[in-house]
Write a protein that holds these residues in place. Structure first.
Motif, PDB file in Angstrom:
ATOM      1  N   ASN A  98       0.824  -1.213   0.000  1.00  0.00           N
ATOM      2  CA  ASN A  98       0.000   0.000   0.000  1.00  0.00           C
ATOM      3  C   ASN A  98       0.859   1.264   0.000  1.00  0.00           C
ATOM      4  O   ASN A  98       0.510   2.268  -0.637  1.00  0.00           O
ATOM      5  CB  ASN A  98      -0.953  -0.007   1.192  1.00  0.00           C
ATOM      6  N   LYS A 113       0.135  -2.249  -7.759  1.00  0.00           N
ATOM      7  CA  LYS A 113      -1.120  -2.487  -8.475  1.00  0.00           C
ATOM      8  C   LYS A 113      -1.882  -3.649  -7.876  1.00  0.00           C
ATOM      9  O   LYS A 113      -1.312  -4.682  -7.538  1.00  0.00           O
ATOM     10  CB  LYS A 113      -0.821  -2.773  -9.953  1.00  0.00           C
ATOM     11  N   ALA A 169     -10.053  -3.906  -5.690  1.00  0.00           N
ATOM     12  CA  ALA A 169     -10.020  -3.040  -4.518  1.00  0.00           C
ATOM     13  C   ALA A 169      -9.061  -1.865  -4.733  1.00  0.00           C
ATOM     14  O   ALA A 169      -8.160  -1.909  -5.570  1.00  0.00           O
ATOM     15  CB  ALA A 169      -9.604  -3.825  -3.284  1.00  0.00           C
ATOM     16  N   VAL A 170      -9.267  -0.825  -3.930  1.00  0.00           N
ATOM     17  CA  VAL A 170      -8.417   0.363  -4.025  1.00  0.00           C
ATOM     18  C   VAL A 170      -7.044   0.083  -3.444  1.00  0.00           C
ATOM     19  O   VAL A 170      -6.030   0.589  -3.921  1.00  0.00           O
ATOM     20  CB  VAL A 170      -9.070   1.550  -3.287  1.00  0.00           C
ATOM     21  N   LYS A 171      -7.005  -0.751  -2.387  1.00  0.00           N
ATOM     22  CA  LYS A 171      -5.732  -1.059  -1.757  1.00  0.00           C
ATOM     23  C   LYS A 171      -5.680  -2.538  -1.400  1.00  0.00           C
ATOM     24  O   LYS A 171      -6.647  -3.279  -1.568  1.00  0.00           O
ATOM     25  CB  LYS A 171      -5.538  -0.202  -0.511  1.00  0.00           C
TER      26      LYS A 171
END
Length: 481
Positions: A211, A216, A220-222
């Motif tokens: 994170n 990548k 999900a965003v993280k």
């Protein structure tokens, strides 16, 4: 004809897999029928999910249809074909009974016919359509299951989400899934996850690092711990397909080798990994060392290890760590111990994973029998016999797990031809802690005099090597130390 002209029609459309008629086409056809017969369309309904008993999603608009029929808002229901209503025989029969009770007719577009469920022949004809639809649904389900099983046996990838690290290939002529290939952009991330866990790094550490680096991910965003664990335990990265518990070789290339894969499974399924918190701790003996007087774990507080429960033991952390490290490394440096421990291979880890899976399976079986006894379905005497038998199988599986070589974190330090101390310094704290956990039980005794600040190695005399009945103190005494 006057009576028919006053009918209030509801037009229902549902998309059926592998059927050409779209929902819009069904609704258009139904509205055309209503117009031709002079019926007023009081509502249109549409669902995109299956009408079979194998469906996993609900059909909200179908529930609206039933509610409107029950309330008297409809006097005719228009369907493209009977199977678009309900492929489950019992619920189709309930619909027919509801329509018969409420005086609601059913128009089936593909039959070009209006049925009145109040008439025996019409009800029987619609009921037979329901039987045929239910039978077709079962056949479709069998074909789908056979298709999945056949695809698994042939090693073809599933039609679910593409595993992170791969890209899918499709037949340009048919559009069917043809296979999957390694994605050069994301596969290195998968390899990094496996390599770091094998080395002994905690999953939470990998997540935080990914994170912070903005690595990548997909969807999900993280990154989250569960995502990393799911990747690390997915046999797809070994080039294998799992279906209903059966494993077959896939037609796609693996991203990691078997030795790495099974080493990681062994790390992640190690029960001690959870109970001793080796991953998150940043001190060598936190929650590994124990207090001699009360048996509680030790925790690091301002440069000292302290009894977590009662504070009955405190000892200088730096000197204690150094002493334990020297004891461990001196033992690992002994040629006989070094040669014994460095014998390892993928077979060891695979055996450990299989043994732990067997233990989990037996635990589930035992829990089922205990539940049966609690319900008075199994007598206490029978339960006692069953418990004894299953407990013996669990002990046997545990012995297999315990005997199957050294943990991967220790292997990283025991690489042939390398200096053990250099590798110890290079290893992450989580890996060092696993080595200590595997090799020894660390026990700290009380100081001889209250308030003493000098380190006394004799206070670790009750510690012992794994599998050795003698404590360190007894060995020191025997050696004349």
């Amino acid at each position: 004809m006057t009576e028919i002209a006053q009918l209030l029609a509801g037009v229902y459309g549902r998309q059926s897999r592998n059927k050409a008629k779209s929902i819009d086409e069904q609704l258009d056809a139904g509205q055309a029928v209503a117009s031709e017969n002079g019926w007023k369309v009081s509502g249109t309904y549409q669902d995109g999910s299956s009408a079979s008993r194998y469906a996993r999603k609900g059909r909200d608009d179908w529930e609206r249809v039933l509610a409107d029929i029950a309330s008297g808002a409809l006097t005719v229901l228009i369907l493209w074909e009977a199977s678009r209503g309900d492929r489950t025989l019992t619920t189709w029969s309930q619909l027919l009974d509801l329509c018969r009770d409420k005086g609601v007719s059913i128009y089936v577009v593909s039959d070009e016919r209006l049925y009145d469920p109040r008439k025996h022949k019409d009800w029987k004809s619609l009921a037979q359509s329901g039987v045929d639809s239910a039978g077709e649904s079962d056949l479709i389900s069998v074909r789908v299951r056979r298709g999945h099983a056949g695809a698994a046996a042939a090693g073809r990838p599933s039609h679910g989400r593409t595993p992170f690290g791969y890209v899918r290939r499709y037949d340009p002529g048919t559009g069917q899934l043809a296979g999957q290939e390694i994605d050069p952009d994301t596969a290195p991330i998968v390899r990094e996850i496996f390599a770091r866990i094998k080395k002994g790094e905690a999953v939470s550490t990998i997540v935080d690092d990914f994170n912070e680096r903005g690595v990548k991910t997909s969807g999900a965003v993280k990154w989250y711990r569960v995502r990393v664990r799911d990747i690390a335990m997915n046999r797809a990265y070994l080039g294998q397909r799992v279906y209903n518990g059966s494993i077959s070789e896939g037609i796609w290339p693996g991203i990691v080798d078997a030795e790495t894969f099974y080493a990681v499974q062994r790390v992640l399924t190690d029960p001690k990994r959870v109970t001793t918190r080796p991953g998150r701790a940043v001190h060598l003996l936190s929650y590994l060392g124990t207090c001699s007087p009360c048996g509680a774990s030790l925790t690091a507080v301002r440069g000292r290890y302290r009894c977590l429960d009662n504070g009955c033991v405190t000892i200088v952390q730096r000197d204690t760590d150094a002493f334990v490290e020297n004891m461990v490394l001196e033992k690992l440096s002994r040629p006989d111990v070094y040669e014994q421990l460095r014998q390892h291979g993928v077979e060891d880890d695979e055996e450990v994973v299989k043994a732990r899976e067997e233990i989990a399976r037996l635990d589930d079986i035992l829990a089922g029998w205990r539940l049966s006894a609690a319900r008075h379905e199994t007598t206490p005497a029978s339960l006692a016999v069953i418990e004894a038998d299953i407990a013996g199988q669990i002990r046997s599986a545990q012995r297999r797990a315990d005997a199957a070589g050294v943990p991967p974190a220790l292997r990283a330090i025991l690489e042939p031809g390398a200096d053990v101390r250099v590798r110890w310094e290079d290893a992450p704290m989580a890996a060092r802690r696993r080595v200590v956990l595997f090799m020894a039980t660390i026990v700290v005794d009380q100081a001889a005099a209250p308030g003493g600040r000098l380190f006394d190695f004799h206070r670790l005399g009750k510690s012992r090597w794994t599998g050795d009945p003698q404590s360190w103190g007894e060995r020191w005494a025997g050696a004349g130390a």
